[in-house]
Write an enzyme that holds these catalytic residues in place. Structure first.
Site, mmCIF file in Angstrom:
data_model
loop_
_atom_site.group_PDB
_atom_site.id
_atom_site.type_symbol
_atom_site.label_atom_id
_atom_site.label_comp_id
_atom_site.label_asym_id
_atom_site.label_seq_id
_atom_site.Cartn_x
_atom_site.Cartn_y
_atom_site.Cartn_z
ATOM 1 C CE LYS A 133 -0.173 -0.520 4.991
ATOM 2 N NZ LYS A 133 -0.786 -1.098 6.017
ATOM 3 N NE ARG A 144 -5.986 0.819 12.242
ATOM 4 C CZ ARG A 144 -5.088 0.528 11.477
ATOM 5 N NH1 ARG A 144 -4.258 1.634 11.694
ATOM 6 N NH2 ARG A 144 -4.806 -0.509 11.002
ATOM 7 C CE1 TYR A 153 13.172 31.818 5.494
ATOM 8 C CE2 TYR A 153 13.268 29.303 4.978
ATOM 9 C CZ TYR A 153 13.067 30.588 4.540
ATOM 10 O OH TYR A 153 12.794 30.819 3.302
ATOM 11 C CG MET A 196 9.450 24.245 -0.386
ATOM 12 S SD MET A 196 8.618 25.423 -1.243
ATOM 13 C CE MET A 196 7.684 26.016 -0.224
HETATM 14 C C1 LIG Z 1 0.236 -2.076 6.537
HETATM 15 C C2 LIG Z 1 -0.486 -3.259 7.222
HETATM 16 C C3 LIG Z 1 0.319 -4.308 7.688
HETATM 17 C C4 LIG Z 1 1.941 -4.417 7.363
HETATM 18 O O1 LIG Z 1 2.275 -3.450 8.542
HETATM 19 P P1 LIG Z 1 4.044 -3.364 8.748
HETATM 20 O O2 LIG Z 1 3.731 -2.894 10.196
HETATM 21 O O3 LIG Z 1 4.382 -2.605 7.937
HETATM 22 O O4 LIG Z 1 4.552 -4.870 8.642
HETATM 23 C C5 LIG Z 1 -0.285 -5.674 7.921
HETATM 24 N N1 LIG Z 1 -1.625 -5.645 8.198
HETATM 25 C C6 LIG Z 1 -2.508 -4.641 7.970
HETATM 26 C C7 LIG Z 1 -4.035 -4.833 8.071
HETATM 27 C C8 LIG Z 1 -1.747 -3.259 7.348
HETATM 28 O O5 LIG Z 1 -2.870 -2.344 7.300
#
Ligand SMILES: *Cc1c(COP(=O)(O)O)cnc(C)c1O
Length: 375
Positions: free
Chosen positions: A35, A132, A256, A304
């Site tokens: 992702k 969650r 800055y 920046m």
């Molecule tokens: C992103 C994600 C993972 C992978 O997590 P890492 O900490 O990067 O290994 C696994 N399960 C779910 C549901 C996730 O959203």
């Protein structure tokens, strides 16, 4: 044209890290999290490298991310970790033969509205305590009943997510695992619990499927263990260069707000990278980077397009010299701490201005697919 900032991604390292994960969980299939553009490493090249190395499935957050991979002819199974948000998305996910993670009754209603003939492939996500996403554990019998009503649906498995897996002393992880197991006692279907931290720190979380993300990119998810310790190889190097080197007298202020005060006469370097590239403004004075093989500290505020660096340790440094922000020799996990964040956020925060270069991994499937046990 010489790029100002280059993220060099070594796909061979990602393939190596996949084998390390397989070694830790030899009886599990691996669903690799790609992702967020493969955590900023480039979703398509990373997915192709993982596919060539025989990964069992890929995981993305949403339909758009899955479509990018399908359009690049990635054929490995892909799971949508947040599932679908409309009937239209549900239909497209089925058409693309994506695995849909279902976390709530409203999503289930979208799927039940599809034609009966739909060849749906789904995971049920259960909330074992992270609070969650996920069905309450008490809903499991209802979900089993839903599956009974839909003989066409293929259950890929039951998953849950750990809230505190990166804290090896935290009792909450065994509690989550025990609750998940109890809710599913006697119920068929593969199980999946562990992200990277779960895989490394909690052997009892290595079930039919593991879901590594961060570890595949070569970072340790555990504050107390280094990536090198775990034989994980950092896949990304982020490099820029010096575009100015100047000397200032004691008491002169840099950048800055004059946030850095020269304690003595000293050389200050200007590096062509800033928050518009993904170097967070939160980085504190002292954040390490590497110039000419030597660690030197950030001096002054991130702007920046530029940062300034204390070059006292490398007086020979000159304009054009490469500067490593993180990568081999300087762990992104360590750098991230100077901005009060994690390597995850550094990687995902890289912007379009960064030039990517992918070093090829091995093209052939390694034949090291996991043992397909546990069903
Ligand atoms: C992103 C994600 C993972 C992978 O997590 P890492 O900490 O990067 O290994 C696994 N399960 C779910 C549901 C996730 O959203």
């Amino acid at each position: 044209m010489i790029p100002r900032v280059t993220a060099t991604v070594d796909l061979g390292c990602i393939q190596h890290n996949l084998q390390v994960v397989r070694g830790m969980a030899p009886r599990s299939r691996v669903m690799a999290a790609v992702k967020a553009d493969a955590y900023g490493h480039g979703a398509v090249p990373v997915a192709r490298a993982l596919e060539a190395a025989g990964v069992d499935a890929l995981a993305v957050a949403c339909l758009e991310e899955a479509m990018e991979l399908r359009q690049a002819h990635v054929v490995t199974p892909i799971a949508l970790l947040e599932g679908v948000i409309s009937g239209e998305e549900a239909a497209q996910a089925v058409y693309e033969r994506l695995q849909i993670v279902v976390h709530d009754h409203w999503q289930l209603a979208l799927l039940e509205a599809l034609p009966d003939s739909a060849q749906l492939s789904l995971w049920f996500k259960l909330d074992s305590g992270m609070h969650r996403l996920g069905f309450p554990l008490a809903d499991v019998p209802k979900l089993v009943e839903v599956l009974r009503r839909h003989p066409n649906w293929k259950l890929e498995g039951w998953m849950t997510h750990l809230a505190c897996a990166d804290e090896p002393e935290n009792d909450f992880t065994p509690l989550q695992i025990a609750r998940f197991d109890a809710a599913l006692q006697g119920i068929p279907g593969p199980r999946s619990i562990a992200n990277s931290a779960g895989i490394i720190a909690w052997p009892s979380a290595r079930r039919d499927w593991v879901r590594p993300g961060l570890a595949l990119y070569g970072c340790s998810p555990l504050p107390a263990r280094s990536a090198a310790d775990l034989d994980l190889r950092p896949a990304m190097a982020l490099d820029s260069r010096l575009i100015a080197v100047r000397e200032f007298a004691a008491g002169e202020r840099v950048g800055y707000g004059g946030a850095y005060v020269c304690p003595e006469r000293m050389p200050i370097g200007v590096v062509a990278v800033g928050y518009a590239d993904g170097i967070h403004r939160a980085f504190a004075n002292g954040t390490p980077m590497v110039v000419a093989g030597c660690r030197v500290p950030l001096a002054g505020r991130v702007s920046m397009d530029m940062i300034t660096v204390d070059l006292r340790a490398v007086p020979q440094a000159a304009v054009g010299d490469p500067v490593r922000l993180w990568g081999p020799g300087l762990a992104a996990e360590e750098v991230a701490a100077y901005a009060g964040t994690l390597a995850y956020e550094l990687f995902c925060g890289l912007t379009q201005r960064v030039h990517y270069r992918h070093l090829p991994g091995s093209q052939a499937a390694s034949g090291l697919r996991s043992a397909r046990g546990g069903y």
